[in-house]
Design a protein around this motif. Structure first.
Motif, short mmCIF file in Angstrom:
data_model
loop_
_atom_site.label_atom_id
_atom_site.label_comp_id
_atom_site.label_asym_id
_atom_site.label_seq_id
_atom_site.Cartn_x
_atom_site.Cartn_y
_atom_site.Cartn_z
N ASN A 1 0.82 -1.21 0.00
CA ASN A 1 0.00 0.00 0.00
C ASN A 1 0.85 1.27 0.00
OD1 ASN A 1 1.05 -0.05 2.54
ND2 ASN A 1 -0.91 -0.25 3.63
N ASN A 2 2.14 1.08 -0.31
CA ASN A 2 3.12 2.17 -0.41
C ASN A 2 3.46 2.81 0.94
OD1 ASN A 2 3.61 2.05 -3.20
ND2 ASN A 2 1.76 3.24 -3.63
N LYS A 3 3.04 2.21 2.02
CA LYS A 3 3.45 2.69 3.32
C LYS A 3 4.90 2.26 3.59
CE LYS A 3 -1.02 3.03 5.64
NZ LYS A 3 -1.83 2.60 6.81
N VAL A 4 5.64 3.11 4.23
CA VAL A 4 7.06 2.86 4.49
C VAL A 4 7.28 2.75 6.00
CG1 VAL A 4 9.41 3.74 4.23
CG2 VAL A 4 7.73 4.08 2.40
N ARG A 5 8.02 1.73 6.38
CA ARG A 5 8.40 1.58 7.78
C ARG A 5 9.91 1.45 7.87
NH1 ARG A 5 4.07 3.09 8.13
NH2 ARG A 5 2.22 2.22 9.19
N VAL A 6 10.50 2.19 8.81
CA VAL A 6 11.94 2.12 9.02
C VAL A 6 12.21 1.34 10.30
CG1 VAL A 6 14.07 3.43 9.34
CG2 VAL A 6 12.25 4.33 7.86
N PHE A 7 13.05 0.31 10.18
CA PHE A 7 13.40 -0.52 11.33
C PHE A 7 14.86 -0.29 11.71
CE2 PHE A 7 9.83 -2.48 9.26
CZ PHE A 7 9.05 -2.97 10.30
N TYR A 8 15.14 -0.33 12.97
CA TYR A 8 16.50 -0.07 13.47
C TYR A 8 17.04 -1.29 14.18
CZ TYR A 8 15.32 4.79 12.47
OH TYR A 8 14.95 5.95 11.86
N VAL B 1 18.51 -8.39 7.05
CA VAL B 1 18.44 -8.21 5.59
C VAL B 1 18.54 -9.55 4.89
CG1 VAL B 1 19.65 -7.27 3.59
CG2 VAL B 1 19.31 -5.85 5.61
N GLN B 2 19.46 -10.40 5.34
CA GLN B 2 19.65 -11.71 4.72
C GLN B 2 18.40 -12.57 4.84
OE1 GLN B 2 23.06 -13.79 6.24
NE2 GLN B 2 22.73 -15.61 4.96
N ASN B 3 17.78 -12.56 6.02
CA ASN B 3 16.58 -13.38 6.24
C ASN B 3 15.36 -12.84 5.50
OD1 ASN B 3 17.07 -15.69 8.27
ND2 ASN B 3 18.17 -13.98 9.19
N ILE B 4 15.25 -11.51 5.42
CA ILE B 4 14.14 -10.91 4.67
C ILE B 4 14.27 -11.24 3.18
CG2 ILE B 4 13.11 -8.73 3.92
CD1 ILE B 4 13.78 -7.65 6.73
N LYS B 5 15.49 -11.15 2.66
CA LYS B 5 15.72 -11.51 1.25
C LYS B 5 15.34 -12.96 0.98
CE LYS B 5 19.43 -8.28 0.01
NZ LYS B 5 20.84 -8.16 -0.41
N ASP C 1 25.92 -6.08 12.50
CA ASP C 1 25.77 -7.52 12.32
C ASP C 1 24.30 -7.93 12.37
OD1 ASP C 1 28.45 -7.87 11.99
OD2 ASP C 1 28.84 -8.44 14.08
N ASP C 2 23.55 -7.37 13.33
CA ASP C 2 22.12 -7.67 13.41
C ASP C 2 21.40 -7.22 12.15
OD1 ASP C 2 22.39 -8.82 15.85
OD2 ASP C 2 21.53 -7.18 17.01
N ARG C 3 21.78 -6.04 11.68
CA ARG C 3 21.15 -5.53 10.45
C ARG C 3 21.38 -6.49 9.29
NH1 ARG C 3 22.59 -3.28 5.82
NH2 ARG C 3 21.24 -1.70 4.84
#
Length: 346
Positions: A5-12, A23-27, A17-19
């Protein structure tokens, strides 16, 4: 993350290393991958209007492939639609005489189309290396392969609409190499009782009904096949001029020319098939089923020794001339004939 729905969420994350793990698991969860993860992209094979074709090696299998890299930035929506159509057509086509689609990758900037690799160049280059001197038996074999590929496409309702020597690749450099039909960027799905009207094709190969802006069907590909067979047997185009208007006039009005002395050495069956393929009236043009059943196509290969008994091959080949064949790529002739000049593509 951007949601549908074009909503954007930023996660920290707490640290880098956690990032990386997130990213790897989301991909992995969404099936995201980059072409560089699978292929080692190497040298250039060719260049087009919207990008280039490169040779690449599949990292796991070491198989060589061709990758068509298309830059989306300068493409109009219509051009992008044509490119997407080519991908969809290639997904359908699974035939030994049609180029095989292996994989597709896309990111915001590029589309990567992974195709099987053909190292023999295109049919024009194949003929040029042999000074356009091939036997009628080899011409028959090439024509049969092209006709078989067309029959497969048409059985799925696909009209290629831009068949020409440059859109047929040879698998290798051998004299009896297998061929593959390529470049489906102008292809179109046309149903049994449907017609198209958008004027696409390459001048000197395009059917008369396209030039006079009449509705046309899938048998525009049969006209192009007739042109290709004519070139295979004579080394020249039947309707050709330095002036595009004159080429169009010849295509629409002139009979098929068999005046060059090379035609003395070509069988009557071959000339009969060419005339029936190059019928100006699309409703009277030979059907694809009749092409495949035509005596010239069905004739068994003759032993070369038998041919030598009846024909002086040296005299036959001396009659061939390439001076009258001008590739649209090199002659300055318009490569893609369109009435509105909107969609000139390589």
């Amino acid at each position: 993350m951007i949601f549908p729905n074009n909503k954007v969420r930023v996660f920290y994350c707490r640290n880098r290393d956690d990032r990386s793990k997130w990213v790897q698991n989301i991909k992995a969860a969404v099936g995201y991958s980059q072409i560089e993860d699978f292929y080692d992209i190497q040298g250039d094979l060719g260049k087009g209007k919207f990008g280039q074709v490169k040779v690449a090696i599949h990292k796991k299998s070491s198989r060589r492939v061709a990758i068509k890299i298309i830059k989306k930035k300068n493409m109009s929506l219509k051009e992008l639609e044509l490119q997407k159509r080519e991908i969809e057509v290639l997904k359908i086509c699974q035939h030994p005489n049609i180029i095989r689609l292996i994989d597709v990758f896309e990111n915001p900037e590029y589309i990567y189309i992974v195709l099987e690799y053909c190292q023999g160049g295109d049919l024009f280059q194949y003929l040029d290396r042999r000074e356009f001197k091939i036997t009628e038996d080899r011409a028959r074999n090439i024509a049969h392969q092209i006709a078989a590929g067309i029959y497969y496409m048409h059985s799925y309702g696909i009209a290629h609409r831009d068949l020409k020597l440059e859109n047929i690749l040879m698998v290798d450099d051998s004299d009896d190499a297998q061929l593959k039909i390529v470049d489906f960027g102008l292809s179109k799905m046309i149903g049994p009782n449907e017609t198209a009207s958008d004027p696409f094709g390459t001048l000197s190969y395009v059917a008369p009904e396209v030039l006079i802006q009449r509705p046309y069907g899938k048998n525009v590909d049969l006209w192009s096949l007739g042109i290709i067979i004519y070139v295979l047997l004579s080394g020249m185009l039947p309707f050709d001029s330095d002036d595009n208007k004159e080429t169009a006039r010849q295509t629409i009005y002139d009979p098929v020319p068999f005046t060059h002395k090379v035609w003395r050495y070509v069988s009557d069956d071959a000339k009969d098939l060419i005339v029936r393929l190059l019928e100006k009236d699309r409703f009277n043009r030979i059907s694809l089923e009749d092409v495949l059943a035509h005596p010239w196509i069905c004739k068994k290969s003759q032993d070369i020794a038998e041919i030598r008994k009846t024909v002086d091959l040296i005299e036959q080949f001396e009659a061939f001339s390439t001076t009258n064949y001008k590739s649209p790529k090199t002659s300055g002739q318009q490569v893609l004939y369109t009435m509105d000049q909107q969609m000139q593509m390589d």
